[in-house]
Write an enzyme that holds these catalytic residues in place. Structure first.
Site, PDB file in Angstrom:
ATOM      1  N   ASP A   1      -9.520 -56.854  14.982  1.00 13.33           N
ATOM      2  CA  ASP A   1      -8.486 -57.960  15.579  1.00 13.33           C
ATOM      3  C   ASP A   1      -7.983 -58.843  14.690  1.00 13.33           C
ATOM      4  OD1 ASP A   1     -10.550 -59.659  15.008  1.00 13.33           O
ATOM      5  OD2 ASP A   1     -11.057 -60.163  17.144  1.00 13.33           O
TER       6      ASP A   1
ATOM      7  N   HIS B   1      -9.844 -60.889  12.609  1.00 16.46           N
ATOM      8  CA  HIS B   1     -10.494 -62.232  12.190  1.00 16.46           C
ATOM      9  C   HIS B   1     -11.005 -62.157  10.744  1.00 16.46           C
ATOM     10  CE1 HIS B   1     -13.964 -60.091  13.856  1.00 16.46           C
ATOM     11  NE2 HIS B   1     -14.597 -60.341  12.730  1.00 16.46           N
TER      12      HIS B   1
ATOM     13  N   ASP C   1     -20.586 -67.203   7.968  1.00 14.20           N
ATOM     14  CA  ASP C   1     -20.723 -67.271   9.316  1.00 14.20           C
ATOM     15  C   ASP C   1     -22.257 -67.074   9.820  1.00 14.20           C
ATOM     16  OD1 ASP C   1     -20.351 -64.683   8.803  1.00 14.20           O
ATOM     17  OD2 ASP C   1     -18.591 -64.366  10.010  1.00 14.20           O
TER      18      ASP C   1
ATOM     19  N   GLU D   1     -11.647 -65.837  15.496  1.00 13.97           N
ATOM     20  CA  GLU D   1     -11.261 -64.952  16.072  1.00 13.97           C
ATOM     21  C   GLU D   1      -9.622 -65.311  16.573  1.00 13.97           C
ATOM     22  OE1 GLU D   1     -12.493 -62.187  16.763  1.00 13.97           O
ATOM     23  OE2 GLU D   1     -14.085 -62.123  17.967  1.00 13.97           O
TER      24      GLU D   1
HETATM   25  C1  GLP Z   1     -17.798 -59.167  11.509  1.00 12.15           C
HETATM   26  C2  GLP Z   1     -18.067 -60.389  10.428  1.00 12.15           C
HETATM   27  C3  GLP Z   1     -17.138 -60.500   9.462  1.00 12.15           C
HETATM   28  C4  GLP Z   1     -16.648 -59.161   8.836  1.00 12.15           C
HETATM   29  C5  GLP Z   1     -16.118 -58.232  10.059  1.00 12.15           C
HETATM   30  C6  GLP Z   1     -15.997 -56.832   9.603  1.00 12.15           C
HETATM   31  O1  GLP Z   1     -17.300 -59.699  12.577  1.00 12.15           O
HETATM   32  N1  GLP Z   1     -18.304 -61.631  11.155  1.00 12.15           N
HETATM   33  O2  GLP Z   1     -17.237 -61.267   8.271  1.00 12.15           O
HETATM   34  O3  GLP Z   1     -15.546 -59.328   7.932  1.00 12.15           O
HETATM   35  O4  GLP Z   1     -17.410 -57.910  11.088  1.00 12.15           O
HETATM   36  O5  GLP Z   1     -16.960 -55.986   9.464  1.00 12.15           O
HETATM   37  P1  GLP Z   1     -17.160 -54.852   8.847  1.00 12.15           P
HETATM   38  O6  GLP Z   1     -16.844 -55.041   7.180  1.00 12.15           O
HETATM   39  O7  GLP Z   1     -18.470 -54.288   8.961  1.00 12.15           O
HETATM   40  O8  GLP Z   1     -15.997 -53.792   9.312  1.00 12.15           O
END
Ligand code: GLP
Length: 259
Positions: free
Chosen positions: A135, A137, A66, A142
């Site tokens: 949430d 995702h 992404d 989302e």
């Molecule tokens: C972002 C990214 C996701 C990631 C998520 C959780 O929103 N787009 O790919 O999995 O954050 O991040 P973290 O691993 O820092 O908690």
């Protein structure tokens, strides 16, 4: 779905790195699916260490999950730049073999189609690393995302913008729009390894592993994946009803079975 619960981050990272290493030894031009965020960081550290010890990425290809819309190239929080810093710049993967959705394209739908075409031409993702949003995702898919979605533009929840504000100078700097592989796209990866740690992820983990498959928890689509591995620390696993069963299964797993 295999759920592995271990005390802390490092042993989980070693497991994920073992899977990447085994893949590269079997298929040197494997396609790796890369996630940004803090969860996969220990995996990238471990892979960088193994690269220094000789693990070769020269024929590997990588597709980024992404990207934020509108961050200038080289912006420290643009995911291509984050992943260059965290991973691709630390191993000998060729920069031309690293693909990501183009969040600066004038025609964003066309950029999403081009990304999907490149992914298909590469033969699809062999191993996709994923984190998990609070949430539920994955990528930036989302809640409410179509369970069959392909790479496209999404609007972030304010919860996600707040979660990610720690990486920016403040909430106002976090973009509202992103490009993300769709849930249908992610589901086509041949193996998916999701990492989650910390109590803040416990509810999303419960919804992902034990809830109904529903767009309100996009990660729950992984229940349909034939080869999904969920790597959790104790805190992230703390709301799981069948935690003891997952531990028992892993502890008694036949030696010949990898992840
Ligand atoms: C972002 C990214 C996701 C990631 C998520 C959780 O929103 N787009 O790919 O999995 O954050 O991040 P973290 O691993 O820092 O908690």
């Amino acid at each position: 779905m295999e759920v592995v619960i271990l005390p802390g981050g490092k042993p989980l990272a070693v497991l994920a790195a073992d899977a990447v290493e085994a893949l590269l030894r079997r298929k040197p031009d494997a396609v790796l699916g890369l996630a940004a965020g803090s969860s996969p960081l220990p995996v990238y550290d471990e892979l960088a260490r193994r690269h220094e010890a000789g693990l070769d990425f020269s024929r590997a290809r990588a597709f980024i999950l992404d990207e934020y819309v509108g961050l200038p190239a080289g912006h420290p929080q643009a995911y291509r730049e984050v992943l260059r810093r965290d991973f691709t710049g630390r191993v000998n993967i060729s920069p031309e073999n690293v693909h990501g959705p183009d969040g600066l394209a004038a025609d964003l739908p066309a950029a999403c189609r081009a990304f999907e075409d490149a992914l298909r031409a590469a033969g699809g993702v062999d191993l996709q690393l994923l984190g998990l949003g609070t949430d539920g995702h994955i990528g930036f898919d989302e809640p409410g995302s179509s369970l069959a979605s392909r790479t496209r533009i999404k609007t972030l929840l304010e919860q996600t913008r707040r979660d990610n504000a720690r990486f920016f100078g403040g909430l106002a700097e976090v973009p509202h729009h992103v490009l993300t592989q769709g849930l249908g796209t992610i589901l086509e990866a041949r193996h998916v390894i999701l990492l989650a740690g910390g109590a803040l992820k416990a509810q999303a983990v419960r919804d992902l592993v034990e809830g109904p498959v529903a767009a309100i928890c996009p990660a729950s689509i992984l229940q349909f994946h034939p080869h999904a591995t969920v790597l959790l620390d104790e805190a992230a696993a703390s709301s799981l009803r069948l935690a003891d069963y997952y531990r028992h299964s892993y502890d008694n797993k036949p030696k010949w079975q990898g992840l």
